[in-house]
Design a protein around this motif. Structure first.
Motif, short mmCIF file in Angstrom:
data_model
loop_
_atom_site.label_atom_id
_atom_site.label_comp_id
_atom_site.label_asym_id
_atom_site.label_seq_id
_atom_site.Cartn_x
_atom_site.Cartn_y
_atom_site.Cartn_z
N THR A 1 -6.40 1.70 2.32
CA THR A 1 -6.00 0.32 2.05
C THR A 1 -7.03 -0.41 1.21
O THR A 1 -6.70 -1.07 0.22
CB THR A 1 -5.79 -0.41 3.39
OG1 THR A 1 -4.66 0.19 4.04
CG2 THR A 1 -5.54 -1.89 3.18
N LYS B 1 -4.74 4.74 15.31
CA LYS B 1 -5.75 3.94 14.63
C LYS B 1 -6.51 3.14 15.70
O LYS B 1 -6.26 1.98 15.96
CB LYS B 1 -5.13 3.03 13.59
CG LYS B 1 -6.16 2.58 12.54
CD LYS B 1 -5.49 2.01 11.29
CE LYS B 1 -6.52 1.49 10.31
NZ LYS B 1 -7.44 2.52 9.80
N GLU C 1 -9.25 15.07 6.34
CA GLU C 1 -9.23 13.77 5.64
C GLU C 1 -10.67 13.29 5.49
O GLU C 1 -11.61 14.03 5.80
CB GLU C 1 -8.42 12.75 6.46
CG GLU C 1 -8.98 12.48 7.84
CD GLU C 1 -8.21 11.40 8.60
OE1 GLU C 1 -7.47 10.62 7.97
OE2 GLU C 1 -8.35 11.33 9.83
N TYR D 1 -6.34 -1.01 15.87
CA TYR D 1 -6.62 -1.98 14.78
C TYR D 1 -5.87 -1.62 13.52
O TYR D 1 -5.31 -0.53 13.40
CB TYR D 1 -8.12 -2.06 14.50
CG TYR D 1 -8.67 -0.94 13.63
CD1 TYR D 1 -8.90 0.33 14.17
CD2 TYR D 1 -8.96 -1.14 12.28
CE1 TYR D 1 -9.40 1.35 13.38
CE2 TYR D 1 -9.47 -0.12 11.49
CZ TYR D 1 -9.69 1.13 12.05
OH TYR D 1 -10.18 2.16 11.27
N ARG E 1 2.66 0.37 12.39
CA ARG E 1 1.68 1.36 12.85
C ARG E 1 0.83 0.81 13.99
O ARG E 1 0.47 1.54 14.92
CB ARG E 1 0.80 1.84 11.69
CG ARG E 1 -0.13 2.98 12.10
CD ARG E 1 -0.87 3.56 10.92
NE ARG E 1 -1.75 2.57 10.27
CZ ARG E 1 -2.44 2.82 9.16
NH1 ARG E 1 -2.34 4.02 8.57
NH2 ARG E 1 -3.22 1.90 8.62
N ILE F 1 -1.28 4.38 5.30
CA ILE F 1 -0.20 3.63 4.64
C ILE F 1 -0.27 3.89 3.13
O ILE F 1 0.76 4.05 2.46
CB ILE F 1 -0.32 2.12 4.94
CG1 ILE F 1 -0.29 1.84 6.45
CG2 ILE F 1 0.76 1.33 4.21
CD1 ILE F 1 0.93 2.24 7.18
N THR F 2 -1.50 3.97 2.60
CA THR F 2 -1.67 4.25 1.17
C THR F 2 -1.18 5.66 0.86
O THR F 2 -0.52 5.90 -0.15
CB THR F 2 -3.15 4.09 0.78
OG1 THR F 2 -3.67 2.92 1.40
CG2 THR F 2 -3.32 4.01 -0.73
N SER G 1 -12.88 7.66 6.58
CA SER G 1 -12.03 6.46 6.67
C SER G 1 -11.02 6.43 5.53
O SER G 1 -10.64 5.36 5.05
CB SER G 1 -12.90 5.19 6.65
OG SER G 1 -13.51 5.06 5.38
C1 DCS Z 1 -9.63 7.92 9.42
C2 DCS Z 1 -8.83 7.23 8.35
N1 DCS Z 1 -8.00 7.97 7.58
C3 DCS Z 1 -7.25 7.39 6.61
C4 DCS Z 1 -7.31 6.04 6.36
C5 DCS Z 1 -6.44 5.44 5.25
O1 DCS Z 1 -5.37 4.76 5.86
P1 DCS Z 1 -4.68 3.53 5.14
O2 DCS Z 1 -4.17 4.05 3.80
O3 DCS Z 1 -3.59 3.11 6.06
O4 DCS Z 1 -5.74 2.48 4.96
C6 DCS Z 1 -8.14 5.22 7.16
C7 DCS Z 1 -8.15 3.73 6.90
N2 DCS Z 1 -9.30 3.06 7.33
C8 DCS Z 1 -9.26 1.64 7.25
C9 DCS Z 1 -8.98 1.14 5.85
O5 DCS Z 1 -10.21 0.53 5.43
N3 DCS Z 1 -11.08 0.49 6.46
C10 DCS Z 1 -10.59 1.10 7.57
O6 DCS Z 1 -11.14 1.25 8.65
C11 DCS Z 1 -8.92 5.82 8.18
O7 DCS Z 1 -9.74 5.07 8.96
#
Ligand code: DCS
Length: 281
Positions: A240, A144, A176, A31, A50, A203-204, A179
């Motif tokens: 994001t 993802k 990390e 996703y 991605r 991506i952020t 999310s």
């Molecule tokens: C485990 C995890 N790490 C890092 C990130 C940050 O990645 P991005 O900068 O690409 O968003 C996410 C984004 N999780 C998404 C973003 O918002 N909700 C989600 O499930 C995530 O699920």
């Protein structure tokens, strides 16, 4: 409202998922969550790239081209007259009689729909709180995947403590958030975990790195310890949907002076300029 369903834009109530869809039974799918500002997608190419990379890592062929998916998204945004919101995009392996074995042939299920989501402006200003907990997820964190129970149970640690995020560590090394990606500032230098199988390469996170490079701000992609995090001058998370959110308290103890730090705020300003540049009026 309209949604993307298997290559078409349909009424939401027509997007029906079969009980033997492997996404539903095995979490067998991938996703993306994509930010929409002023009706325009932000970092769309990076998210779609991605999505395909994640699908490849689970040996799943996506039966649409990147252009077809892009066109579906743009079409959905127009039909829904989108402004600022989030797009949820998912591809699951598809419908087959329940069996762990990945089937030779199956047609994946594509869904995409808009979720409300305004910019977290207050949180960006005040910062949020976090807890630290052990990273008990698997070793495919770079994919993802919609197999998100590990993240869900980690997030519960945060919400049970009235906090915004759970910051995870593997044997004492910060990976990390449940999310989000996590960043530390120490003596003006930024640190974040390297992009390997123990984190999602956000991506952020990648956008922040490009801002640091462009503005010649010092950073290092390296693991840092729980103790180093607790003694950081500044902490922030990136994702994001959240952009850049300062973390001002961890496990009830203030980080720095307990207010968002100068480096974090500078990055928020630079990030906002990126949004304006790509999705401005
Ligand atoms: C485990 C995890 N790490 C890092 C990130 C940050 O990645 P991005 O900068 O690409 O968003 C996410 C984004 N999780 C998404 C973003 O918002 N909700 C989600 O499930 C995530 O699920």
């Amino acid at each position: 409202g309209k949604v993307i369903f298997n290559g078409h834009i349909v009424d939401r109530e027509k997007a029906i998922i079969h009980i033997e869809d492997r996404g539903f039974q095995f979490g067998d799918g991938v996703y993306e969550v994509i930010r929409i500002y002023n009706g325009k997608p932000f970092t769309l190419k990076e998210h779609i790239d991605r999505l395909y990379a994640s699908a490849q890592k689970i040996y799943m062929e996506i039966p649409y081209s990147k252009q077809e998916i892009t066109d579906l998204i743009i079409n959905l945004l127009e039909q829904e007259n989108a402004s600022t919101c989030n797009l949820y995009l998912q591809i699951s392996r598809g419908v087959v009689p329940r069996n762990h074995v990945i089937p030779e042939t199956v047609s994946p299920t594509l869904i995409g729909y808009l979720m409300p989501g305004t910019r977290p402006v207050d949180l960006m200003k005040t910062g949020g709180k976090a807890v630290i907990t052990e990273d008990l997820r698997w070793h495919y964190c770079d994919i993802k995947s919609i197999s998100l129970l590990g993240a869900v149970l980690a997030k519960k640690k945060a919400t049970d403590a009235g906090c915004l995020e759970a910051i995870l560590h593997r044997d004492g090394i910060i990976t990390e958030g449940s999310s989000t990606n996590i960043w530390m500032v120490q003596n003006g230098k930024l640190f974040t975990h390297p992009a390997n199988q123990f984190i999602l390469n956000g991506i952020t996170r990648q956008k922040v790195i490009s801002l640091l490079d462009f503005n010649q701000l010092p950073y290092e992609e390296t693991g840092f310890t729980v103790e180093q995090l607790q003694n950081a001058d500044e902490l922030f998370l990136t994702s994001t949907t959240m952009e850049i959110i300062p973390i001002v308290e961890v496990d009830g103890v203030k980080i720095g002076n307990g207010t968002p730090g100068d480096v974090t705020r500078k990055l928020q300003t630079l990030f906002e300029q990126e949004i304006e540049h790509e999705c401005g009026h």
